[in-house]
Design a protein around this motif. Structure first.
Motif, PDB file in Angstrom:
ATOM      1  N   PRO B  66       0.809  -1.232   0.000  1.00 57.81           N
ATOM      2  CA  PRO B  66       0.000   0.000   0.000  1.00 57.81           C
ATOM      3  C   PRO B  66       0.841   1.280   0.000  1.00 57.81           C
ATOM      4  CG  PRO B  66      -0.823  -1.549   1.632  1.00 57.81           C
ATOM      5  CD  PRO B  66       0.478  -2.092   1.151  1.00 57.81           C
ATOM      6  N   SER B  67       2.001   1.253   0.657  1.00 59.53           N
ATOM      7  CA  SER B  67       2.827   2.477   0.617  1.00 59.53           C
ATOM      8  C   SER B  67       3.557   2.589  -0.721  1.00 59.53           C
ATOM      9  CB  SER B  67       3.815   2.538   1.766  1.00 59.53           C
ATOM     10  OG  SER B  67       3.836   1.380   2.497  1.00 59.53           O
ATOM     11  N   GLN B  68       4.005   1.443  -1.234  1.00 60.32           N
ATOM     12  CA  GLN B  68       4.694   1.471  -2.535  1.00 60.32           C
ATOM     13  C   GLN B  68       3.765   1.999  -3.631  1.00 60.32           C
ATOM     14  OE1 GLN B  68       5.846  -2.633  -2.634  1.00 60.32           O
ATOM     15  NE2 GLN B  68       7.898  -2.235  -1.835  1.00 60.32           N
ATOM     16  N   GLN B  69       2.471   1.696  -3.473  1.00 59.54           N
ATOM     17  CA  GLN B  69       1.469   2.179  -4.437  1.00 59.54           C
ATOM     18  C   GLN B  69       1.596   3.692  -4.622  1.00 59.54           C
ATOM     19  OE1 GLN B  69      -2.424   1.792  -2.667  1.00 59.54           O
ATOM     20  NE2 GLN B  69      -3.481   2.142  -4.612  1.00 59.54           N
ATOM     21  N   TRP B  70       1.759   4.421  -3.501  1.00 58.02           N
ATOM     22  CA  TRP B  70       1.789   5.884  -3.602  1.00 58.02           C
ATOM     23  C   TRP B  70       3.145   6.396  -4.075  1.00 58.02           C
ATOM     24  CZ3 TRP B  70      -2.706   7.616  -4.257  1.00 58.02           C
ATOM     25  CH2 TRP B  70      -3.778   6.946  -3.676  1.00 58.02           C
ATOM     26  N   VAL B  71       4.182   5.621  -3.764  1.00 56.98           N
ATOM     27  CA  VAL B  71       5.503   5.991  -4.299  1.00 56.98           C
ATOM     28  C   VAL B  71       5.472   5.871  -5.827  1.00 56.98           C
ATOM     29  CG1 VAL B  71       7.957   5.388  -4.344  1.00 56.98           C
ATOM     30  CG2 VAL B  71       6.686   5.265  -2.191  1.00 56.98           C
ATOM     31  N   VAL B  72       4.917   4.769  -6.306  1.00 56.64           N
ATOM     32  CA  VAL B  72       4.827   4.576  -7.764  1.00 56.64           C
ATOM     33  C   VAL B  72       3.959   5.676  -8.381  1.00 56.64           C
ATOM     34  CG1 VAL B  72       3.952   3.054  -9.597  1.00 56.64           C
ATOM     35  CG2 VAL B  72       5.220   2.099  -7.697  1.00 56.64           C
ATOM     36  N   ALA B  73       2.861   6.008  -7.704  1.00 53.21           N
ATOM     37  CA  ALA B  73       1.969   7.057  -8.235  1.00 53.21           C
ATOM     38  C   ALA B  73       2.725   8.376  -8.373  1.00 53.21           C
ATOM     39  CB  ALA B  73       0.759   7.219  -7.319  1.00 53.21           C
ATOM     40  N   ALA B  74       3.495   8.725  -7.349  1.00 57.11           N
ATOM     41  CA  ALA B  74       4.255   9.990  -7.401  1.00 57.11           C
ATOM     42  C   ALA B  74       5.287   9.943  -8.524  1.00 57.11           C
ATOM     43  CB  ALA B  74       4.935  10.238  -6.057  1.00 57.11           C
ATOM     44  N   LEU B  75       5.984   8.812  -8.641  1.00 58.06           N
ATOM     45  CA  LEU B  75       6.982   8.671  -9.703  1.00 58.06           C
ATOM     46  C   LEU B  75       6.317   8.755 -11.080  1.00 58.06           C
ATOM     47  CD1 LEU B  75       9.137   5.790  -8.160  1.00 58.06           C
ATOM     48  CD2 LEU B  75       9.911   8.123  -8.582  1.00 58.06           C
ATOM     49  N   LEU B  76       5.127   8.187 -11.180  1.00 56.18           N
ATOM     50  CA  LEU B  76       4.436   8.211 -12.475  1.00 56.18           C
ATOM     51  C   LEU B  76       4.021   9.624 -12.872  1.00 56.18           C
ATOM     52  CD1 LEU B  76       2.232   4.970 -12.391  1.00 56.18           C
ATOM     53  CD2 LEU B  76       4.101   5.478 -13.958  1.00 56.18           C
ATOM     54  N   VAL B  77       3.686  10.442 -11.875  1.00 54.06           N
ATOM     55  CA  VAL B  77       3.354  11.839 -12.193  1.00 54.06           C
ATOM     56  C   VAL B  77       4.575  12.510 -12.831  1.00 54.06           C
ATOM     57  CG1 VAL B  77       2.752  14.085 -11.224  1.00 54.06           C
ATOM     58  CG2 VAL B  77       1.556  12.040 -10.437  1.00 54.06           C
ATOM     59  N   GLY B  78       5.741  12.253 -12.247  1.00 51.44           N
ATOM     60  CA  GLY B  78       6.978  12.771 -12.833  1.00 51.44           C
ATOM     61  C   GLY B  78       7.190  12.241 -14.237  1.00 51.44           C
ATOM     62  N   PHE B  79       6.906  10.958 -14.399  1.00 49.64           N
ATOM     63  CA  PHE B  79       7.078  10.340 -15.730  1.00 49.64           C
ATOM     64  C   PHE B  79       6.140  10.969 -16.763  1.00 49.64           C
ATOM     65  CE2 PHE B  79       5.500   7.077 -18.696  1.00 49.64           C
ATOM     66  CZ  PHE B  79       6.666   6.815 -19.389  1.00 49.64           C
TER      67      PHE B  79
END
Lengths: 213, 418
Positions: B66-79
């Motif tokens: 569940p925490s990794q989910q939000w890390v990936v989401a933040a990284l994807l915004v950058g992407f």
């Protein structure tokens, strides 16, 4: 040869997994060197080719062998039902236990009926009942979480439980597993029969597991 | 005219549009899927169902999802915006692949494989991040260019050869994945299944029994052996044809349309299985061809005059030069601006940028609005910029930036200074 390799399956899976991530991080860090990018590409596509040829994923590299198993004239699948205090039962709505759906829920039913020990069956029974109760509460209250509202449509579009349906049931207390045997008509245009056989009852309330023969 | 591009046959395009569209489309779709999945539930399952990857069914790995989910989401915004793509995209892809791998200990199905395929694409974007011009990284990279170089790009036009290696290798991967779908049936045999449509009919019937759902479009296939055989063999053919076309350097449009047709047929007869793969296939659409048709052409050209000594101004205009595939914006500066443009009252090149359109002159914020208007994909932005409150704020911001550009934005470099 495949058998010889199979002995080392666990080591191979772990090694490929770890190497993939380490190698990918290295490729990112040194991506300005074209030779390293080429090495990553060769490694990735070689693995993808092998995985595709053999039909077994080596995570995180996957294949897409879909509907690849030939159908027999007779097919078996399993249904999980939940049973209330009055003995009335309803087929599990697997929205209660994501992400499993359709054939995957059937596989779990098969393992419950064929593979698991009684302790494991009880553990699974408790898991199902706990989440079925939560899901029932959510259906009856009409509450849907933000995550649920965001979700794309399920690719398995089996009918969901409704409030009306659930109003006929008392508290759920046990699960049952049924084996279904499908026999196709000779011309394969329809199903000749679909027999239902009770295989297992996991009565969580009474802490009892009954195998039906 | 090919609606889909075989990037393996030629990994260069004359426009940077395709990479940008795919990055935004893919990133947004992945962001939606990552955020909408209930990653926290997987740890509730008491058992795993995938023995070969049992080593991933660890409490700590499941609890981290569940925490990794939000890390990936933040990284994807950058992407999505193309900011430090090598690391935002690279880490998002790797972390997502790990999360999906942990998920497969509970559940491994077509939807998960589509996400893996998408993660491969994101990783390839990261690996070849420098190809992506229409991105924040593209703007950031302008700081490595001298003002002379930037002025040359604006006035003479950029080098119109854009490599798209992420899509080249992504296409090869997708071709291999589809080949696997056909190969699986050969691998598991028997050979007789290829002579009748029985397999397809039984798959449909089994699905109907399992789910308790009957589908109208399945009825003709069940009733006709010929139709069922055509469906079964036709599916295998289109699945193989993509990789064959890719490798031989042939057009892929028919193969991709065939595959989309196959997916639509699956949806009509079995349900929404593999629906995500339609999006994956759409990544190979010739978006640049559509964009070129949509973009203004030379006949509708505007003339833009900017301060050629202003490094910040040149960098700000850099992306527009790449977007201007039909040469519909003529860039001028003090040194080459036609006299008829500046011999007007109120035109002061030292204070603001100007756009000349159909005899009208627009300065500052309005010039920017006219510049956006020139690119029809920005129609919503242009409309928004025309709203009074936005216009009022925008004008003030423009004036502030213009007044302070030498103080905050490294401006007023001499033309021969790197």
């Amino acid at each position: 040869m495949i058998d010889a390799i199979a002995q080392f399956r666990d080591v191979i899976f772990v090694s490929v997994y770890v190497l993939f991530f380490l190698g990918s991080l290295g490729a990112l860090a040194l991506a300005n060197r074209s030779v390293l990018r080429r090495i990553w590409l060769v490694g990735f596509f070689s693995t993808l080719l092998v995985v595709t040829a053999v039909g077994m994923p080596l995570l995180p590299v996957v294949e897409m062998h879909k509907f690849a198993q030939p159908s027999e004239e007779e097919m078996t699948y399993y249904e999980i039902h939940v049973v209330d205090a009055d003995g009335q039962e309803i087929e599990l709505d697997d929205r209660a236990t994501p992400p499993l759906t359709g054939t995957r829920t059937s596989s779990v039913g098969g393992e419950l009926a064929e593979e698991y020990s009684d302790a494991e069956r009880m553990e699974m029974g408790e898991f199902y009942l706990e989440h079925v109760r939560e899901y029932r509460q959510a259906v009856e209250s009409g509450d849907r979480s933000v995550t649920e509202r965001l979700q794309p449509p399920r690719y398995v579009d089996d009918p969901a439980w409704t409030t009306d349906q659930l109003s006929e049931y008392e508290a759920f207390e046990s699960i049952r597993v049924y084996e279904r045997t499908v026999i196709y008509a000779e011309d394969d245009s329809s199903v000749e029969s679909n027999e239902k056989r009770l295989r297992l009852t996991v009565d969580v309330a009474d802490d009892e597991v009954i195998e039906h023969t | 005219m090919n609606a889909f591009v075989n990037y393996v046959a030629d990994d260069a395009r004359s426009s940077p549009i395709n990479l940008a569209v795919v990055r935004i489309l893919l990133g947004t779709w992945l962001l939606w899927r990552v955020v909408s999945l209930d990653w926290g539930f997987y740890q509730e399952w008491p058992r795993h169902f995938n023995p070969p990857v049992a080593f991933l069914h660890e409490d700590v790995l499941l609890a981290l999802l569940p925490s990794q989910q939000w890390v990936v989401a933040a990284l994807l915004v950058g992407f999505i915006v193309g900011y430090r793509t090598r690391w935002t995209g690279g880490l998002a892809a790797l972390l997502l692949m790990h999360m999906l791998s942990v998920k497969t200990t509970i559940y491994h199905a077509g939807t998960v494989e589509s996400l893996f395929a998408s993660a491969y694409f994101v990783f390839l974007f990261a690996l070849f991040a420098e190809d992506d011009v229409l991105s924040l990284d593209g703007v950031r990279r302008t700081k490595d260019r001298s003002i002379d170089e930037l002025n040359a790009v604006l006035k003479e036009g950029p080098d119109r050869e854009y490599r798209v290696r992420a899509l080249k290798w992504g296409l090869l991967a997708v071709g291999l994945l589809y080949l696997g779908s056909a190969w699986g049936k050969v691998l598991n045999g028997p050979i007789e299944i290829w002579f009748t449509g029985t397999e397809l009919q039984r798959d449909i019937l089994f699905n109907q029994e399992l789910l308790g759902v009957e589908r109208t479009f399945a009825a003709p296939i069940l009733a006709s052996d010929t139709l069922a055989w055509l469906g079964f063999v036709g599916t295998a053919l289109v699945q193989v044809s993509l990789l064959v076309a890719v490798v031989l350097g042939l057009p892929i449009t028919l193969s991709v349309l065939g595959l989309i047709g196959f997916h639509v047929a699956v949806i009509a007869t079995l349900g929404l299985y593999f629906v995500d793969m339609i999006l994956v296939l759409s990544l190979f659409v010739a978006w640049d061809v559509a964009y070129r048709r949509l973009a203004a052409d030379e006949d509708d050209a505007i003339r833009l005059v900017y301060d050629e000594r202003c490094y910040f101004c040149a960098r700000s205009l850099y992306l527009f030069a790449h977007l201007d595939v039909n040469d519909s914006v003529q860039f001028y500066s003090q040194s080459d601006v036609p006299a008829e443009l500046i011999d007007r009252d109120g035109v002061d090149l030292e204070s603001e940028m100007y756009v000349f359109r159909d005899g009208e002159v627009y300065g500052g914020y309005e010039a920017f609005r006219q510049l956006f208007r020139q690119f029809r994909i920005f129609t919503p932005v242009t409309a928004l910029m025309a709203l009074s409150p936005v216009r009022a704020v925008g004008t003030r911001v423009y004036e502030y930036v213009a007044r302070n550009r030498s103080r905050h934005f490294v401006c007023s470099l001499e033309a021969d200074q790197p």
